[in-house]
Design a protein around this motif. Sequence first.
Motif, short mmCIF file in Angstrom:
data_model
loop_
_atom_site.label_atom_id
_atom_site.label_comp_id
_atom_site.label_asym_id
_atom_site.label_seq_id
_atom_site.Cartn_x
_atom_site.Cartn_y
_atom_site.Cartn_z
N PHE A 1 -40.68 -21.64 -9.76
CA PHE A 1 -39.29 -22.08 -9.59
C PHE A 1 -38.45 -21.62 -10.78
O PHE A 1 -37.34 -21.09 -10.60
N GLY A 2 -38.96 -21.81 -11.99
CA GLY A 2 -38.23 -21.40 -13.18
C GLY A 2 -37.93 -19.91 -13.21
O GLY A 2 -36.86 -19.49 -13.66
N CYS A 3 -38.86 -19.12 -12.71
CA CYS A 3 -38.65 -17.67 -12.68
C CYS A 3 -37.49 -17.29 -11.77
O CYS A 3 -36.69 -16.42 -12.11
N PHE A 4 -37.38 -17.94 -10.62
CA PHE A 4 -36.27 -17.64 -9.72
C PHE A 4 -34.94 -18.12 -10.30
O PHE A 4 -33.91 -17.47 -10.11
N VAL A 5 -34.96 -19.24 -11.02
CA VAL A 5 -33.74 -19.70 -11.69
C VAL A 5 -33.31 -18.68 -12.73
O VAL A 5 -32.15 -18.28 -12.79
N LEU A 6 -34.25 -18.23 -13.56
CA LEU A 6 -33.93 -17.25 -14.60
C LEU A 6 -33.49 -15.91 -14.01
O LEU A 6 -32.58 -15.27 -14.54
N LEU A 7 -34.13 -15.50 -12.92
CA LEU A 7 -33.71 -14.26 -12.27
C LEU A 7 -32.27 -14.37 -11.78
O LEU A 7 -31.46 -13.46 -11.98
N GLY A 8 -31.94 -15.49 -11.15
CA GLY A 8 -30.56 -15.70 -10.70
C GLY A 8 -29.58 -15.69 -11.85
O GLY A 8 -28.51 -15.07 -11.76
N LEU A 9 -29.92 -16.33 -12.95
CA LEU A 9 -29.04 -16.34 -14.13
C LEU A 9 -28.88 -14.94 -14.72
O LEU A 9 -27.78 -14.56 -15.14
N ILE B 1 -21.52 0.32 -7.43
CA ILE B 1 -22.71 0.22 -6.58
C ILE B 1 -23.65 -0.85 -7.13
O ILE B 1 -24.22 -1.64 -6.35
N ASP B 2 -23.81 -0.90 -8.44
CA ASP B 2 -24.64 -1.95 -9.05
C ASP B 2 -24.10 -3.34 -8.74
O ASP B 2 -24.86 -4.24 -8.37
N ILE B 3 -22.80 -3.52 -8.87
CA ILE B 3 -22.19 -4.82 -8.59
C ILE B 3 -22.42 -5.20 -7.13
O ILE B 3 -22.85 -6.32 -6.83
N ALA B 4 -22.17 -4.27 -6.23
CA ALA B 4 -22.36 -4.55 -4.79
C ALA B 4 -23.82 -4.85 -4.47
O ALA B 4 -24.11 -5.79 -3.73
N SER B 5 -24.74 -4.09 -5.04
CA SER B 5 -26.15 -4.31 -4.72
C SER B 5 -26.66 -5.63 -5.30
O SER B 5 -27.48 -6.31 -4.68
N HIS B 6 -26.16 -6.02 -6.47
CA HIS B 6 -26.55 -7.32 -7.03
C HIS B 6 -26.02 -8.46 -6.17
O HIS B 6 -26.70 -9.46 -5.97
N LEU B 7 -24.80 -8.29 -5.67
CA LEU B 7 -24.21 -9.34 -4.82
C LEU B 7 -24.86 -9.40 -3.44
O LEU B 7 -25.06 -10.48 -2.89
N ILE B 8 -25.20 -8.24 -2.89
CA ILE B 8 -25.74 -8.20 -1.52
C ILE B 8 -27.24 -8.46 -1.49
O ILE B 8 -27.74 -9.14 -0.58
N PHE B 9 -27.98 -7.96 -2.47
CA PHE B 9 -29.44 -8.06 -2.43
C PHE B 9 -30.03 -8.98 -3.50
O PHE B 9 -30.85 -9.84 -3.21
N GLY B 10 -29.65 -8.78 -4.75
CA GLY B 10 -30.29 -9.49 -5.86
C GLY B 10 -30.05 -10.98 -5.87
O GLY B 10 -31.00 -11.77 -5.90
N LEU B 11 -28.79 -11.39 -5.86
CA LEU B 11 -28.48 -12.81 -5.92
C LEU B 11 -28.98 -13.58 -4.70
O LEU B 11 -29.60 -14.63 -4.87
N PRO B 12 -28.78 -13.07 -3.48
CA PRO B 12 -29.36 -13.79 -2.33
C PRO B 12 -30.88 -13.91 -2.40
O PRO B 12 -31.44 -14.94 -2.03
N PHE B 13 -31.56 -12.88 -2.90
CA PHE B 13 -33.02 -12.94 -3.03
C PHE B 13 -33.42 -14.10 -3.93
O PHE B 13 -34.30 -14.89 -3.58
N ALA B 14 -32.77 -14.21 -5.08
CA ALA B 14 -33.10 -15.29 -6.02
C ALA B 14 -32.77 -16.65 -5.42
O ALA B 14 -33.54 -17.60 -5.54
#
Length: 103
Positions: free
Chosen positions: A78-86, A28-41
């Motif tokens: 901008f840097g914060c979104f880069v770091l969040l994505g990483l 569920i964590d993997i799916a939620s990071h792929l569906i919500f977290g990464l696209p948000f960043a």
Amino acid sequence: IGPLVVTGAHVRVDFLAETFTNRTRQMIDIASHLIFGLPFALIFLAPAWRFFSRSWAIDENGLNGGMHDIYVIKFVLFGCFVLLGLCIVLRLVLDVKSLGERQ
């Protein structure tokens, strides 16, 4: 937010998550990071860059003797979104790796 994602201390719906197995919770964590977290960043990277670059182009300064070079602060966004994505990518790699090791 990024360090919370990496350490797994981010918000979950605990009353549901506690009933799942570790494997299910991890999936569920993997799916939620792929569906919500990464696209948000990723979605906010381009607008944050434009926000910074416009400020840089006009050499934006504070009014009334305030802070000089406002674009420095705008670059932090901008840097914060880069770091969040990483951080999200790192968490995904760690979760997929540990999920593979359990099988």
